[in-house]
Design an enzyme around this catalytic site. Structure first.
Site, PDB file in Angstrom:
ATOM      1  N   TYR A  71       0.829  -1.205   0.000  1.00  0.00           N
ATOM      2  CA  TYR A  71       0.000   0.000   0.000  1.00  0.00           C
ATOM      3  C   TYR A  71       0.871   1.265   0.000  1.00  0.00           C
ATOM      4  O   TYR A  71       2.059   1.203   0.254  1.00  0.00           O
ATOM      5  CB  TYR A  71      -0.911  -0.005   1.218  1.00  0.00           C
ATOM      6  N   SER A 308       6.989   2.620  10.506  1.00  0.00           N
ATOM      7  CA  SER A 308       6.593   1.334   9.951  1.00  0.00           C
ATOM      8  C   SER A 308       5.302   0.871  10.607  1.00  0.00           C
ATOM      9  O   SER A 308       4.756   1.538  11.475  1.00  0.00           O
ATOM     10  CB  SER A 308       7.694   0.298  10.175  1.00  0.00           C
ATOM     11  N   LYS A 309       4.868  -0.289  10.191  1.00  0.00           N
ATOM     12  CA  LYS A 309       3.560  -0.776  10.616  1.00  0.00           C
ATOM     13  C   LYS A 309       3.370  -0.808  12.121  1.00  0.00           C
ATOM     14  O   LYS A 309       2.299  -0.531  12.624  1.00  0.00           O
ATOM     15  CB  LYS A 309       3.312  -2.176  10.044  1.00  0.00           C
ATOM     16  N   ARG A 310       4.419  -1.146  12.837  1.00  0.00           N
ATOM     17  CA  ARG A 310       4.221  -1.294  14.281  1.00  0.00           C
ATOM     18  C   ARG A 310       3.989   0.028  15.004  1.00  0.00           C
ATOM     19  O   ARG A 310       3.711   0.062  16.190  1.00  0.00           O
ATOM     20  CB  ARG A 310       5.400  -2.050  14.903  1.00  0.00           C
ATOM     21  N   HIS A 311       4.119   1.134  14.277  1.00  0.00           N
ATOM     22  CA  HIS A 311       3.855   2.426  14.917  1.00  0.00           C
ATOM     23  C   HIS A 311       2.381   2.807  14.873  1.00  0.00           C
ATOM     24  O   HIS A 311       2.008   3.902  15.267  1.00  0.00           O
ATOM     25  CB  HIS A 311       4.677   3.522  14.243  1.00  0.00           C
TER      26      HIS A 311
END
Length: 536
Positions: A71, A308-311
């Site tokens: 995405y 990144s995603k974990r944020h």
RNA sequence: GUCCCCGUCGUCUAGGGGUCUAGGACACCGGGUUUUCAUCCCGGCAGCAGGGGUUCGAAUCCCCUCGGGGAUGCCA
């Protein structure tokens, strides 16, 4: 998504006066950061429509080059937004190039979603895989023939050579050295024709490596960072430009495409800065022009690591589905690493375009502050035109499980006008709209506890009498409220009891405005429900 | 490890030798408005990473240290 949604209240006039005052600062910035003195320098300081004809001879060409391996995330979105802002400011042509040479991870679905997200943000490009253009094709996977020619030239001139080291051998060399300290030792650098033939005979498929010249210095005159000097001695040795399966790699073809697509200014993330000398070395070997560079400081999470995603939420489509407005997201992202002279933070795109300067961007990385984005989004929700924002709320109301189709539009707009101040994101509407749409909304815990005493029961009884005595006319509410005041209960207890009875909660919009929108029928049912519940 | 970039309130930033007792915004805390909550308004808290220089004067210029980030892929 059009940006005409908002009649912005910001002080444009004030800002224009500071613009003139600020002129000297801008010139200084550019004098420092630009090595050459060409005409384009003026493009940065003068509004597009004000530019004199002499300054318009050179049309800047920018590009945004996403890799369709997922995405669109916030970091890429920021790069795209900055490119678009500078395009708008300078009248540049913006090229969208799809860098899909990672055959395993790239997909057309991903490309489509990235393009959709870019459009949602309001970013428009002039050339690209969907719109076409004179410098296509715009997918790198469709340009392999072009790259092949350059590779042949490079090999013929001795600037590149086939390398027969296998992945395993390379991995072994890496393990022997210190972590991350690998430098290609040049094993296949000077193979004789016979040696090559011998390896070919064994069926080895070579990669192609670029022969990095010794002792060459490369200076990137970065528009944001200033001059950055590298030496060819420490870029890690001869690097691979074509994989063993014949697919060329990013650091090689990026410079070819920028040249062939006549890109004048590359605005991209700072993570590319260290690899820029490789690209420039290739340009030199090929005799290709090198564009100007502007490397944007990275966006980080609150742990100061690259976002990144974990944020939390980092993909643009999730912001869309949560009910962030593209105007707010663009505004916030533009302000990450940039500030207007006026200090104004809520600023519509056109004003940002008027004031932003590529050289005025922060050099240091910025932490993405979700809280501040929410605040800004809430502001945009509150200041949007009521018709437009109601339209945007509709899908979120439906997603919360309510039917919107049969509702009176004027009534809905009145409800939204009253409730949007409770929404930081559009989807927040799902938590409050039930007060107006449900026949009898469930009491929340606080409201239930509040109604569970004798005074509250007196209010309920008074409400029951008041309902029985009052007519169902459109203006029933003031009389109803006045009659309930006859319960004898006073102050907070009275008003909060009424609120609990009619809305099921202790907080919310003002009753004298909410009640007429809820309507007499529902009010009557809610009083009856409260009586049934609390007399038990 | 090596190369490169970057360091101002918790966060985003303004500042570019004196006008800085460092300004604004978010967050947080207090007050006002709202017989609620939210909005809105007012006020407060909080920072120049550290050490050396240069200078009459340094957040600002120079050096070192420390800290953070990026690159060092047959990813982009």
């Amino acid at each position: 998504m059009p940006h005409l949604l908002f009649h912005h209240a910001g002080g444009c006039h004030r800002e224009q006066t500071t613009e003139r005052v600020a002129g000297s600062r801008r010139n200084r910035t550019f004098a420092l950061r630009r090595s050459d003195g060409d005409i384009r320098q003026r493009d940065e300081t003068i509004d597009n429509h004000e530019r004199p004809a002499y300054a318009r001879r050179i049309v800047m060409r920018l590009r945004f080059a996403p890799s369709p391996t997922g995405y669109l995330h916030i970091g890429n979105a920021r790069t795209a937004i900055l490119n678009y802002l500078i395009k708008r400011k300078t009248g540049a042509t913006l090229v969208l190039r799809v860098e899909d040479t990672d055959m395993e991870r790239s997909s057309r679905e991903s490309e489509a979603s990235i393009l959709a997200d870019l459009r949602w943000l309001g970013i428009e490009w002039d050339e690209g895989p969907d719109t076409g253009g004179a410098h296509g094709p715009y997918r790198q996977s469709e340009r392999f023939d072009i790259y092949r020619e350059y590779t042949e030239k490079l090999i013929a001139s001795g600037s590149a050579y086939p390398c027969y080291c296998t992945q395993d051998e390379l991995d072994a060399m890496r393990r022997e050295g210190r972590e991350g300290a690998f430098e290609y030792p040049g094993t296949c650098r000077d193979l004789t024709a016979a040696e090559r033939a011998e390896r070919e005979a064994k069926g080895l498929k070579p990669t192609v490596r670029f022969r990095v010249p010794a002792g060459e210095s490369v200076t990137v005159n970065d528009l944001i960072k200033g001059p950055v000097a590298f030496s060819s001695e420490n870029i890690g040795g001869d690097f691979i430009i074509v994989r063993s399966d014949g697919v060329p790699v990013y650091n090689y073809i990026v410079i070819i495409d920028d040249a062939l697509m006549a890109i004048t200014h590359v605005i991209r993330g700072e993570d590319h800065l260290s690899n820029t000398p490789k690209q420039i070395l290739i340009a030199r070997a090929l005799g290709l022009p090198v564009p100007e560079y502007a490397h944007l400081a990275l966006v980080m999470g609150d742990d100061r690591k690259k976002l990144s995603k974990r944020h939390g939420i980092t993909s643009v489509d999730l912001y869309r589905s949560d009910g962030y407005l593209p105007e707010a997201l663009v505004n916030y992202i533009a302000m990450l690493g940039w500030a207007a002279e006026s200090g104004e933070e809520i600023m519509p795109l056109d004003d940002i375009v008027r004031h932003i300067e590529i050289g005025g961007l922060a050099k240091s990385a910025a932490v993405f502050d979700f809280q501040k984005l929410r605040w800004m989004n809430a502001h945009y929700i509150r200041s949007a035109g009521i018709g437009a924002i109601t339209e945007l709320f509709v899908p979120h109301i439906e997603k919360a499980g309510y039917a919107v189709a049969g509702l009176d539009r004027a009534w809905l707009e009145s409800v939204i006008a009253l409730t949007r101040v409770y929404c930081e994101v559009l989807s927040d509407i799902g938590r409050i709209i039930g007060v107006f749409l449900e026949e009898v909304p469930a009491l929340d815990d606080d409201a239930a506890a509040f109604l569970d005493d004798d005074e509250a029961r007196r209010v309920i009884a008074a409400a029951q009498d008041a309902i029985a005595a009052s007519g169902a006319g459109a203006d029933f509410a003031p009389a109803l409220i006045a009659a309930i005041k006859g319960s004898g209960v006073k102050g907070k207890k009275l008003f909060l009891s009424m609120r609990a009875i009619f809305t099921g909660r202790l907080a919310g919009p003002e009753l004298d405005q909410a009640l007429p929108l809820i309507g007499f029928e529902k009010c009557a049912k809610r009083v009856e429900a409260a009586r049934a519940r609390c007399s038990a």
